[in-house]
Design a protein around this motif. Sequence first.
Motif, PDB file in Angstrom:
ATOM      1  N   GLY A   1       0.994  -1.013  -0.244  1.00 47.00           N
ATOM      2  CA  GLY A   1      -0.077   0.238  -0.213  1.00 47.00           C
ATOM      3  C   GLY A   1       0.804   1.083  -0.306  1.00 47.00           C
ATOM      4  O   GLY A   1      -0.038   2.175  -0.033  1.00 47.00           O
TER       5      GLY A   1
ATOM      6  N   ARG B   1      -1.621   3.630  -0.996  1.00 45.99           N
ATOM      7  CA  ARG B   1      -3.545   3.928  -0.698  1.00 45.99           C
ATOM      8  C   ARG B   1      -3.103   4.793   0.831  1.00 45.99           C
ATOM      9  O   ARG B   1      -2.092   5.262   1.575  1.00 45.99           O
TER      10      ARG B   1
ATOM     11  N   ARG C   1      -3.583   3.963   4.090  1.00 45.79           N
ATOM     12  CA  ARG C   1      -3.579   2.800   5.330  1.00 45.79           C
ATOM     13  C   ARG C   1      -4.371   2.993   6.478  1.00 45.79           C
ATOM     14  O   ARG C   1      -5.010   1.851   7.136  1.00 45.79           O
TER      15      ARG C   1
ATOM     16  N   GLU D   1      -5.141  -0.167   8.961  1.00 46.19           N
ATOM     17  CA  GLU D   1      -5.280  -1.227   8.661  1.00 46.19           C
ATOM     18  C   GLU D   1      -4.145  -1.681   8.991  1.00 46.19           C
ATOM     19  O   GLU D   1      -3.004  -0.913   9.250  1.00 46.19           O
TER      20      GLU D   1
ATOM     21  N   LEU E   1      -1.545  -3.843   8.922  1.00 49.04           N
ATOM     22  CA  LEU E   1      -0.834  -4.674   7.532  1.00 49.04           C
ATOM     23  C   LEU E   1       1.017  -4.697   8.494  1.00 49.04           C
ATOM     24  O   LEU E   1       1.593  -3.588   9.126  1.00 49.04           O
TER      25      LEU E   1
ATOM     26  N   GLN F   1      -9.781   4.817   4.562  1.00 52.71           N
ATOM     27  CA  GLN F   1      -9.016   4.074   4.384  1.00 52.71           C
ATOM     28  C   GLN F   1      -8.651   3.010   3.547  1.00 52.71           C
ATOM     29  O   GLN F   1      -9.674   2.210   2.931  1.00 52.71           O
ATOM     30  N   MET F   2      -7.766   2.564   3.135  1.00 56.07           N
ATOM     31  CA  MET F   2      -6.818   1.681   2.158  1.00 56.07           C
ATOM     32  C   MET F   2      -8.063   1.720   0.462  1.00 56.07           C
ATOM     33  O   MET F   2      -7.464   0.948  -0.061  1.00 56.07           O
TER      34      MET F   2
ATOM     35  N   CYS G   1      -7.080   3.607  -3.042  1.00 50.46           N
ATOM     36  CA  CYS G   1      -6.037   3.870  -3.836  1.00 50.46           C
ATOM     37  C   CYS G   1      -6.231   5.261  -3.882  1.00 50.46           C
ATOM     38  O   CYS G   1      -6.985   5.831  -3.721  1.00 50.46           O
TER      39      CYS G   1
END
Length: 207
Positions: free
Chosen positions: A14, A19, A21, A24, A26, A90-91, A93
């Motif tokens: 991401g 993105r 992010r 999130e 990750l 969120q998340m 792009c």
Amino acid sequence: MTKIVLVRHGHVEGIHPPRFRGREDLPLTKRGNVEARAVAQRIESEWRPKKVYTSPLSRCIATGGAIANARDIEAQSIEQLKDMNYGTWQMKCYEEMATAEPKLYATWFAAPHLMRFPGGDSLQELVSRSADALRLVLERHRDGTVVLVSHDSINRALLLQLADLPLSSYWRLAQDPCCINEIDVDDGRILIRRINNTSHLDDIESP
């Protein structure tokens, strides 16, 4: 004097293509784990930190854990270092949001201090939270070296305050994965010795 070594977490999915992010959770990629070991070796060779504080998200916990293990010291996660809440973005792009919300998207990059993410944070809230993290660290550690491992957003917010810069300068500060920022705080006097140093990553191949 308190020395703060401020680090961004290692590479995650991401970042490229980008993105929002945010929160999130990750994990580090393979490259991110290599970067975390490299920054840990750099810190271990140059400083003697007493403690590591991290965001509660796993990418920061993993990066901070590598740093703490290299020095055999404690790492503690604190909510004040948690990433920006991008709300409904969120998340998503960047390309998608530039098309879906062109005015808000343009505001975020041209005047971030005027932006609130739908269902999420404003930059002012992020700065307030990061200031709480800074106060906590300075109250607990009136001397010695402390490592903070967080996100590009929190790191920028901290650096803006430490450099006495306006919030509109948010995008002027680069924060690459596993970069190092070094700040001295001595009886209220602040000296920023380096920003976004990544020389310890020079031998890592580009993805």
